[in-house]
Design a protein around this motif. Structure first.
Motif, short mmCIF file in Angstrom:
data_model
loop_
_atom_site.label_atom_id
_atom_site.label_comp_id
_atom_site.label_asym_id
_atom_site.label_seq_id
_atom_site.Cartn_x
_atom_site.Cartn_y
_atom_site.Cartn_z
N GLN A 197 41.83 34.56 29.61
CA GLN A 197 41.83 33.39 30.49
C GLN A 197 40.88 33.58 31.67
OE1 GLN A 197 46.29 33.41 30.96
NE2 GLN A 197 45.96 31.20 30.94
N MET A 198 40.54 34.82 31.99
CA MET A 198 39.72 35.10 33.17
C MET A 198 38.29 34.61 32.94
SD MET A 198 41.28 38.87 34.04
CE MET A 198 40.54 39.09 35.64
N VAL A 199 37.64 34.18 34.01
CA VAL A 199 36.31 33.59 33.88
C VAL A 199 35.20 34.53 34.36
CG1 VAL A 199 37.16 31.24 34.02
CG2 VAL A 199 36.48 32.39 36.12
N GLN A 200 35.48 35.41 35.32
CA GLN A 200 34.43 36.26 35.88
C GLN A 200 34.26 37.56 35.10
OE1 GLN A 200 35.35 36.83 40.07
NE2 GLN A 200 34.16 35.03 40.64
N ARG A 201 33.03 38.08 35.15
CA ARG A 201 32.74 39.41 34.61
C ARG A 201 32.80 40.42 35.76
NH1 ARG A 201 27.09 39.66 31.70
NH2 ARG A 201 26.21 38.07 33.06
N PRO A 202 32.74 41.73 35.45
CA PRO A 202 32.66 42.70 36.54
C PRO A 202 31.45 42.40 37.43
CG PRO A 202 33.10 43.81 34.46
CD PRO A 202 32.83 42.38 34.13
N PHE A 203 31.61 42.61 38.74
CA PHE A 203 30.55 42.30 39.69
C PHE A 203 29.36 43.24 39.52
CE2 PHE A 203 34.22 40.80 42.51
CZ PHE A 203 34.10 39.50 42.05
N ASN A 204 28.16 42.70 39.76
CA ASN A 204 26.95 43.51 39.62
C ASN A 204 26.06 43.37 40.85
OD1 ASN A 204 24.76 44.99 38.45
ND2 ASN A 204 23.81 43.03 37.89
N TYR A 205 25.53 42.15 41.08
CA TYR A 205 24.56 41.95 42.16
C TYR A 205 24.66 40.51 42.65
CZ TYR A 205 19.89 41.39 44.36
OH TYR A 205 18.87 41.14 45.22
#
Length: 935
Positions: A197-205
């Motif tokens: 259900q989550m929309v974001q990926r791990p943060f990068n830049y």
């Protein structure tokens, strides 16, 4: 002195750093001729070539010159724009995780494409953060042409975007969106029940546009997701009436006396610096009488603990009536109180103040009162953006806040030189005795410039001042456009044409920031506005050429008239806002002029100016309508601004200090949630919780080192029955000779294991695993929400500890740690109780991926945790809120059905219906809850 001499000879450290980047720019320029010979297909293939190099061990720095040169060549072909050398310097600064300060008109949007493309090649995702939805859409569409040409995908996050579309946007190589949308999606993701259900990926830049606005101005107020509490409309209305009466009584006394009342004679005192208001002893006595008569007090003493809620709402009613002004702090639109953003002058539709302040304003204006909200998840922008492994930003004004950027975000500010020297003339401020004299002088100056055709951009600090100046200009017969919160839909179009001959544009706090003001007008906007109805073809091409010729001719005339004249009607409390306004003139070497008009009645001088300033001005016998200007005066104003900036920095730092405490706890909870969602089974976690819960029950009833006759056996039996659903023969165990707490605990553990095995015997193992997982997440979220509410209350009162010579932040840390431990203990006991005692029903099949429910429409807000100011809820929020978490009956073991509205065909899909508008079918539900529901 030696520092000044050294700086004049060698340049500042910033100058030396910028010069050091010239070597890299030289390498980029050396590739330009070679890339010009590439075909389009060869240029597009560069992206695959770079990715292969990265796979073979090259770093982003290794491929930077070639990647930047590729972007420059692609930009020339796709958009007809070539990056200047100083823009290349800006791109390098962004890639290195620093802030590029570039003047207005230097092409920051184009600069961002360099670092964005380079970092997106890795495929880990790049977030480009903008200050509003218009800019997010515009930049994603505009620059997306360039990225698409080079084989990269672009997504954009805007309000009311369906979850599936959000997921796709975040999966793109480059994602545009506002700081609020990114932050709220992070919080919402950590409230969901399944990883898919989550929309974001791990943060990068992340690259933050207008970084000073987002990381400084807006960072004072955390992002908050909340849900409603009980309705208290009658209380707000009753308190509002009492407060208005007491204010009226005090004003009548002052009028009768012909002078301000002393504190002993007043009902209340106010502090305009902090926007706080306080009842005096006289006021407390008066309010007690009125509240008792109205039956609103539990006891006769207003400040008894039983009356805490009434006191809180009374304070907010006082603030709303006395301190918050209509058309300055808010406007009333469509029977709603709409907040005005103090930095941009824009309406913040759907956003709400917290802690009952918005409800008090609604009662004051006699509009429908919406229920208060309870915090369910929150994070500050500081802690959100610090999660990115690499962060950079760009703006025209960052140098004045360089120390804060470094202290909070570890971001270095680099001032990038302009492509062409700035030709704008910044004149000394003019100072007048009062507001009317000042505005009369402003209107006269505008008329003079208007008569020679010089365009004028006027910056005001409030809607009220904009409309007052508009009246003065009407008297002078000057045609003008007023751009403020009431006009925010057309702001980009109005600002884009603010550089035309004789244009006079009044803008509240530089609304429209992000839109370039070009002398003679903006060709793109004119084509869009004037030729929107015309079909493509030779006739339209000819019309476009005509507009281009007109703009070119007009630009020359405006230059001859002196360029854009920027006029500030007041100094803002932040020097950056003044610099932003000034920076709208003099782009790319154009001529320009800027001047500020001030008076003794300006808020900055009236509230924060030194007392000597007033006395010296008055003693100078300044005549009505007479103006003065002096370096001493400018210095005094700058001192006042620095004082306010320092105060605001302390407020933001305080917010971070308190959120840092919560942030450590937030990481623990969110990491635990992620671990639970990713696990196939959580029986080990549940077993540990049950064992810890039983251990706590026994330790509480049978404290270590105590004798059996001191044990609370009856209390233990009650707790065991309540938590475990068991009635073991504890009295019989007590008659044994070798009875020990450890033996009792061991037996209870065995009995609990047996009971659980009996309860789950008829439930398939997979179904039981889902039950355990669902209940664990549900109870974890519930107790985290309750913990946040407790921390909110603690933060409101912990400052009182300062009277006992204690540091409030240290007290908060200690209390918060203890509360967190208590929450975890309560969670263990609660999860154990639900699994051991709840009524189980036959399991339903697991939901299909398409049928996964989205989160309810929570209210999302931007809230000052100490004062409630600038708190907001976005337009996502529904008035009728659903509960945050389902009950056990709605967990996977209960029978479920699929909502028909999400499955049926949508006959209005092509009608462009707003998701928050009533559904055209006439059901009475919002479109997004009816035919617009997403499967």
């Amino acid at each position: 002195m030696w520092q000044t001499i050294a700086k004049s000879v060698f340049g500042s450290s910033n100058d030396r750093y910028v010069r050091s980047l010239d070597k890299i720019v030289g390498r980029i320029n050396a590739l330009e001729e070679q890339l010009e010979d590439f075909s389009d297909d060869e240029l597009k293939a560069q992206t695959l070539k770079f990715r292969k190099k990265l796979e073979e061990g090259a770093t982003l720095d290794d491929i930077l010159p070639e990647a930047f040169a590729t972007v420059r060549e692609a930009s020339k072909r796709v958009m007809g724009m070539r990056h200047y050398d100083v823009q290349m310097v800006g791109g390098i600064v962004l890639h290195r995780g620093e802030i590029a300060e570039m003047k207005t008109g230097e092409g920051k949007t184009l600069v961002a494409t360099l670092a964005t493309y380079l970092n997106a090649i890795e495929g880990k995702g790049v977030h480009v953060v903008t200050v509003n939805d218009y800019l997010a859409r515009r930049d994603a569409e505009w620059m997306g042409q360039l990225y698409g040409f080079l084989g990269l995908t672009t997504g954009v996050i805007v309000p009311n975007l369906p979850e599936a579309a959000r997921r796709d946007a975040y999966a793109a190589d480059i994602t545009y969106g506002t700081n609020n949308e990114f932050g709220f999606d992070y919080l919402r993701d950590n409230m969901k029940q399944e990883r898919r259900q989550m929309v974001q990926r791990p943060f990068n830049y992340a690259i933050v546009d207008e970084v000073d606005s987002i990381l400084i101005d807006e960072a004072r107020t955390p992002l908050i997701i909340s849900g409603p509490t009980e309705d208290k409309s009658d209380l707000y209305i009753a308190l509002d009436a009492m407060v208005k009466q007491i204010v009226k009584d005090q004003e009548a006394l002052e009028k009768e006396r012909g002078d301000e009342l002393t504190e002993e004679e007043s009902f209340y005192t106010k502090d305009e610096k902090t926007r706080n208001i306080q009842l005096t002893e006289e006021g407390v006595e008066e309010m007690e009488k009125r509240l008792i008569a109205a039956g609103l007090l539990e006891t006769d003493n207003l400040y008894d603990v039983e009356n805490t809620q009434v006191v809180h709402h009374l304070d907010q009613a006082l603030r709303a009536v006395v301190m918050f002004k209509k058309d300055t702090d808010y406007i009333v639109k469509d029977d709603k109180v709409v907040i005005i953003d103090e930095f941009t002058g824009r309406m913040m539709d759907g956003r709400r103040w917290s802690n009952g302040l918005h409800q008090a304003a609604e009662a004051k204006e006699g509009v429908e009162i919406q229920p208060e909200n309870q915090t369910m998840a929150s994070i500050t922008f500081q802690n959100y953006f610090r999660m990115y492994p690499k962060l950079s930003g760009m703006t025209g004004t960052a140098a004045t806040e360089a120390s804060e950027f470094w202290d909070i975000y570890k971001l270095n500010v680099v001032e990038i030189p302009t492509n062409v020297p700035v030709a704008r003339v910044d004149e000394e401020d003019e100072f007048y005795k009062n507001t009317l004299d000042k505005f009369a002088a402003i209107a006269k100056a505008i008329k003079e410039k208007n008569e020679i055709g010089q365009p004028v951009l006027v910056g005001t600090v409030s809607i009220e001042k904009s409309e007052l100046l508009s009246q003065f200009l009407d008297k002078e017969g000057v045609k003008h456009a007023v751009l403020n919160a009431r006009m925010h839909e057309q702001e980009a179009h109005i600002v884009a044409q603010a550089g035309r001959i004789g244009a006079v544009t009044i803008a509240t706090n530089m609304a429209g920031r992000g839109t370039d003001i070009q002398l003679g007008g903006n060709v793109e906007f004119r084509v869009g506005d004037e030729l929107a109805e015309m079909e493509d073809g030779p006739e339209k091409d000819a019309a476009i050429e005509r507009i281009k010729a007109e703009v070119k001719e007009e630009r020359q005339k405006v230059k001859e008239a002196g360029g854009l004249f920027v006029l500030g009607t007041e100094r803002h409390e932040s020097r950056r806002i003044d610099n932003q306004l000034r920076g709208r003139s003099g782009r790319q070497g154009d001529p320009g002029l800027s001047r500020f008009y001030l008076c003794l009645e300006d808020d900055l001088l009236r509230i924060f100016g030194p007392d000597t300033l007033f006395s010296k001005m008055m003693n100078a016998n300044l005549e009505d309508g007479e103006a003065i200007g002096s370096k001493w005066l400018s210095k005094a104003i700058e001192t006042a601004q620095k004082k306010v900036e320092a105060r605001n920095y302390e407020m933001r730092k305080q917010v971070v200090q308190y959120d840092d405490v919560m942030n450590d706890q937030r990481k623990v909870i969110y990491d635990q949630r992620a671990e639970i969602m990713d696990s196939e089974r959580v029986d080990d976690v549940v077993l540990d919780m049950r064992q810890d819960a039983i251990n706590s029950l026994v330790v509480e009833a049978c404290p270590p080192g105590s004798y059996p006759e001191q044990w609370d056996v009856e209390g233990l039996k009650e707790k065991v029955a309540d938590v475990l659903g068991l009635t073991p023969p504890i009295n019989d165990w007590m008659e044994e000779d070798a009875v020990e707490p450890e033996l009792i605990e061991e037996r209870l553990q065995d009995l609990a294991e047996e009971r659980l095995n009996e309860r789950t015997a008829e439930i398939p193992e997979n179904s039981w695993r889902r039950v355990e997982k669902s209940i664990l997440l549900e109870r974890l979220d519930y107790h985290w929400k309750e913990h946040l509410a407790t921390l909110d209350a603690l933060r409101q009162v912990v400052f009182l500890r300062a009277y006992a010579q204690k540091q409030p932040i240290n007290e908060y840390k200690q209390e918060a740690f203890g509360l967190f431990q208590t929450m975890l203990d309560t969670l263990r006991e609660d999860v154990t109780k639900v699994l051991m005692t709840a009524q189980l029903r036959p399991a339903a099949p697991p939901p299909s991926p398409r049928a996964l429910p989205d989160l309810p429409d929570f209210l999302t807000g931007h809230v000052d945790p100490f004062t409630g100011e600038d708190d907001s809820n976005d337009g996502d929020g529904s008035e009728r809120m659903q509960p945050l978490f389902g009950t056990l009956a709605s967990s996977p073991v209960a029978s479920t059905g699929t909502a028909g509205s999400a499955q049926r065909e949508n006959p209005y899909a092509d009608k462009n219906v707003s998701r928050n508008a009533p559904c055209p079918c006439g059901s009475g539900n919002k479109y997004k809850h009816c035919h617009g529901a997403v499967a």
